[in-house]
Design a protein around this motif. Structure first.
Motif, PDB file in Angstrom:
ATOM      1  N   ASP A 129       0.850  -1.198   0.000  1.00 23.42           N
ATOM      2  CA  ASP A 129       0.000   0.000   0.000  1.00 23.42           C
ATOM      3  C   ASP A 129       0.882   1.244   0.000  1.00 23.42           C
ATOM      4  OD1 ASP A 129      -2.303  -1.530   0.060  1.00 23.42           O
ATOM      5  OD2 ASP A 129      -2.221  -1.729   2.261  1.00 23.42           O
ATOM      6  N   VAL A 130       0.451   2.240  -0.761  1.00 22.35           N
ATOM      7  CA  VAL A 130       1.227   3.472  -0.919  1.00 22.35           C
ATOM      8  C   VAL A 130       0.512   4.599  -0.184  1.00 22.35           C
ATOM      9  CG1 VAL A 130       2.240   5.064  -2.572  1.00 22.35           C
ATOM     10  CG2 VAL A 130       1.828   2.693  -3.224  1.00 22.35           C
ATOM     11  N   SER A 131       1.308   5.405   0.506  1.00 21.27           N
ATOM     12  CA  SER A 131       0.717   6.573   1.160  1.00 21.27           C
ATOM     13  C   SER A 131       1.729   7.709   1.129  1.00 21.27           C
ATOM     14  CB  SER A 131       0.340   6.222   2.593  1.00 21.27           C
ATOM     15  OG  SER A 131       0.149   7.410   3.325  1.00 21.27           O
ATOM     16  N   ALA A 132       1.238   8.921   1.027  1.00 17.06           N
ATOM     17  CA  ALA A 132       2.141  10.081   1.037  1.00 17.06           C
ATOM     18  C   ALA A 132       2.439  10.541   2.456  1.00 17.06           C
ATOM     19  CB  ALA A 132       1.515  11.225   0.238  1.00 17.06           C
ATOM     20  N   THR A 133       1.734  10.011   3.427  1.00 20.48           N
ATOM     21  CA  THR A 133       1.851  10.555   4.790  1.00 20.48           C
ATOM     22  C   THR A 133       2.383   9.559   5.804  1.00 20.48           C
ATOM     23  OG1 THR A 133      -0.465  10.003   5.080  1.00 20.48           O
ATOM     24  CG2 THR A 133       0.059  12.286   4.481  1.00 20.48           C
ATOM     25  N   GLN A 134       1.966   8.301   5.745  1.00 21.39           N
ATOM     26  CA  GLN A 134       2.437   7.384   6.778  1.00 21.39           C
ATOM     27  C   GLN A 134       2.499   5.947   6.283  1.00 21.39           C
ATOM     28  OE1 GLN A 134      -0.414   7.381   9.935  1.00 21.39           O
ATOM     29  NE2 GLN A 134      -2.109   6.828   8.597  1.00 21.39           N
ATOM     30  N   GLY A 135       3.366   5.153   6.924  1.00 17.99           N
ATOM     31  CA  GLY A 135       3.507   3.754   6.559  1.00 17.99           C
ATOM     32  C   GLY A 135       4.719   3.167   7.226  1.00 17.99           C
TER      33      GLY A 135
END
Lengths: 333, 290
Positions: free
Chosen positions: A263-269
């Motif tokens: 999963d891709v996220s610009a904010t958290q991971g």
């Protein structure tokens, strides 16, 4: 009819063992694809089954009949070659009639089977042309027609689509699949293209250096690869492999995660990285993510359009239930 | 780039060669045509009056003309048959994997490099001589009377000699053609149930068609004008049993010193050669189309 079984089949050219002893069962009506990188022996294996190469040892049974010593024509198999191998001086009609002429089939029966094959393959208008006057796809169909009229126990295809352009290849792939559904005859198909293998096969045989790495249905291989090689070969783009502490954290020597299972996220991971190349296809977006500290590049596939660009910082989270774990011998744990 | 100016310059540049070539061709042709209508005999020097078609009449009604015409055709067809059939078989043999194949190939090609006069002399004196020839010795060893090839079967002997010279050429061309045959085609035919003979008949022979056409056309050009072999071995005899058109023209102009009749014969030979060429192109020229 079309059950083929290979029993300890081995092939060596001089001192070089191309195929170490190998066992394989091919059931009646199955569409089996041999897939592997070039030089893995898949074409040699097909030619052994066809009888164009002699086995060094072992037995090939076709419909229960020992066939390793039989000449190619007596095995009841038909082959479609990579170069089509049409006879250039004969018309399409004569090309298709040739195997029947050699078998002494009566003229009326020949005419009937030619007409049937031609209408099935959309060749009726081209029967009196020479192969040189046909397009690549039409030549391919003539080669298939020549195979069909023999009513063989099994069809053998040796990379039949590799000479066609990309659009035609997709079309012919569908045609061959439809043909298999209609005839329900055993087909063995050799390719190095894993997309062809995944889309067409009932059963995929993954080969490396003459050895069978895994045999199974396409999705079985996709979901449950037996080792690193199969995991890396099946699926496009290929699976990401991560070693080191992160893998150890997941109790594995090497952990594998497919690009579509991150999963891709610009904010958290879980993992942080920087986007290298971003490929925006509209339906999907591929990111090649660097500087994660896990592997040189992590490939990620996001569904639809994701508005991240080259150089952006990105956060990745692997889907926990889709992680593949391999031990230090490369085998699935 | 192809401006009018450049094209004019190009024409100017190539004109010397074109003029030279045209002159080289046209002047002898015109002189032959001119001589052929003169009464021009070297035994009667001085006067060369206009003779009209008399020379042609004389040449065409000469009984030797019909014999020479037939001999020419027999020679051409005979050598073609021997070289095409023999060449195909030899090419088939040389195409097999075998020990030192390079040396075998050079040996087979070697006769082509022997000049006609030399090969005819070798054949005449070493092989076919009824007293000292190898064939005579062979016949004697078998308890048979030696056969005088050049006296008993002159035309056949010449066909043999010329075939020996041209066999390498045919073999070479047919061998390269055979090697260019796609191995997948042979394998496909094998899968289709064709045995070795059927594969040869239905796949290899049609594949060789174009190469054979080239061999036939080129050989015909040279075989129509076989001369040295006849001069060295039989001198066209016995009688005119081995006289071909070329030799007949030689005999008229240089043995009987009749330049006029010789020239007329030359013109007739040109016309006949063109008839043969048209006939050949009609018959087999379609093989050359891709």
């Amino acid at each position: 009819m079309g059950h083929i079984s290979l029993n300890k089949v081995r092939k060596a050219f001089g001192d070089v063992e191309v195929i170490p002893p190998l066992d394989l069962q091919i059931n009646d009506g199955e569409f089996v694809v041999f897939v592997g990188p070039s030089g893995c022996g898949k074409s040699t294996l097909l030619r052994l089954i066809a009888g164009l190469e002699d086995v060094s040892s072992g037995e090939i049974e076709i419909d229960g009949r020992p066939s390793a010593e039989l000449p190619p024509a007596k095995r009841g198999l038909a082959m479609v070659f990579q170069s089509y191998a049409l006879y250039p001086h004969m018309s399409v009609r004569k090309n298709i009639a040739f195997p029947m002429k050699m078998a002494g089939v009566s003229a009326e029966e020949q005419e009937r089977r030619i007409a049937a094959a031609a209408s099935a393959l959309n060749l009726t208008d081209y029967l009196d042309r020479k192969p040189g006057q046909l397009s690549g796809g039409q030549r391919q169909r003539v080669a298939i027609g020549r195979a069909i009229v023999r009513e063989p126990a099994a069809f053998l295809f040796d990379e039949p689509l590799s000479n066609l352009d990309a659009a035609l290849r997709v079309g012919m792939r569908l045609e061959i699949s439809e043909l298999h559904k209609r005839l329900a005859t055993t087909m063995i198909y050799v390719t190095h293209d894993q997309v062809e293998a995944m889309t067409m096969a009932d059963k995929i045989v993954v080969l490396r250096a003459g050895r069978i790495e895994q045999v199974g249905a396409p999705l079985e291989l996709y979901e449950n690869p037996r080792n690193l090689f199969v995991a890396g070969f099946i699926g496009s783009p290929r699976m990401n492999f991560i070693e080191g502490p992160e893998a150890a954290h997941h109790n594995a020597h090497t952990m594998g995660i497919r690009p579509e299972h991150i999963d891709v996220s610009a904010t958290q991971g879980q993992w942080q990285g920087r986007i290298g190349v971003a490929e925006h296809l509209g339906s999907d977006t591929y990111f090649h993510v660097h500087d994660t500290g896990l592997a040189e590049t992590i490939t990620v596939r996001a569904s639809g359009e994701v508005a991240l660009r080259h150089g952006d910082t990105v956060f990745l989270t692997p889907q926990a239930d889709k992680i593949h774990r391999f031990n230090n011998e490369g085998l699935k744990q | 780039m192809a401006t009018t100016h450049a094209r004019a310059a190009a024409r100017l540049m190539i004109s010397p060669s074109v003029i030279l070539l045209l002159g080289w061709m046209l002047i002898p042709l015109c002189m032959t045509l001119y001589f052929s209508v003169l009464r021009y005999n070297l035994l009667m020097p001085g006067d060369t009056p206009f003779a009209g078609i008399e020379n042609y009449q004389y040449f065409l009604t000469d009984p030797a003309f019909t014999t020479a015409l037939i001999n020419t055709l027999v020679l051409v067809v005979g050598v073609l048959v021997v070289t095409i059939v023999g060449g195909t078989l030899l090419a088939l043999l040389l195409d097999q994997p075998m020990w030192a194949s390079g040396i075998w190939r050079i040996l087979v090609i070697a006769p082509f490099f022997v000049m006609p006069t030399v090969s005819a002399l070798v054949w005449k004196n070493m092989f076919m001589n009824p007293v000292n020839g190898l064939f005579a010795h062979l016949f004697k060893a078998l308890g048979l009377a030696p056969f005088d090839f050049l006296a008993q079967a002159p035309l056949l002997s010449i066909i043999g000699i010329v075939s020996w010279q041209w066999l390498p050429f045919a073999t070479l061309i047919l061998l390269t053609a055979m090697q260019s045959l796609d191995s997948e085609q042979i394998e496909a035919a094998e899968m289709d149930g064709a045995g070795a003979l059927s594969r040869f008949r239905y796949i290899t022979i049609p594949h060789l068609g174009r190469a054979a056409t080239v061999v036939i056309l080129i050989e015909t050009i040279f075989l129509l004008s076989v001369f040295a072999e006849i001069l060295v071995t039989t001198n066209g005899g016995p009688g005119n049993a081995s006289t071909n058109l070329t030799y007949l023209i030689y005999a008229e102009s240089l043995l009987r010193f009749d330049v006029g009749v010789g020239s007329a014969g030359g013109v007739v030979a040109i016309i006949l050669a063109n008839i043969v060429a048209i006939f050949l192109m009609r018959a087999i020229g379609k093989n050359l189309d891709a």
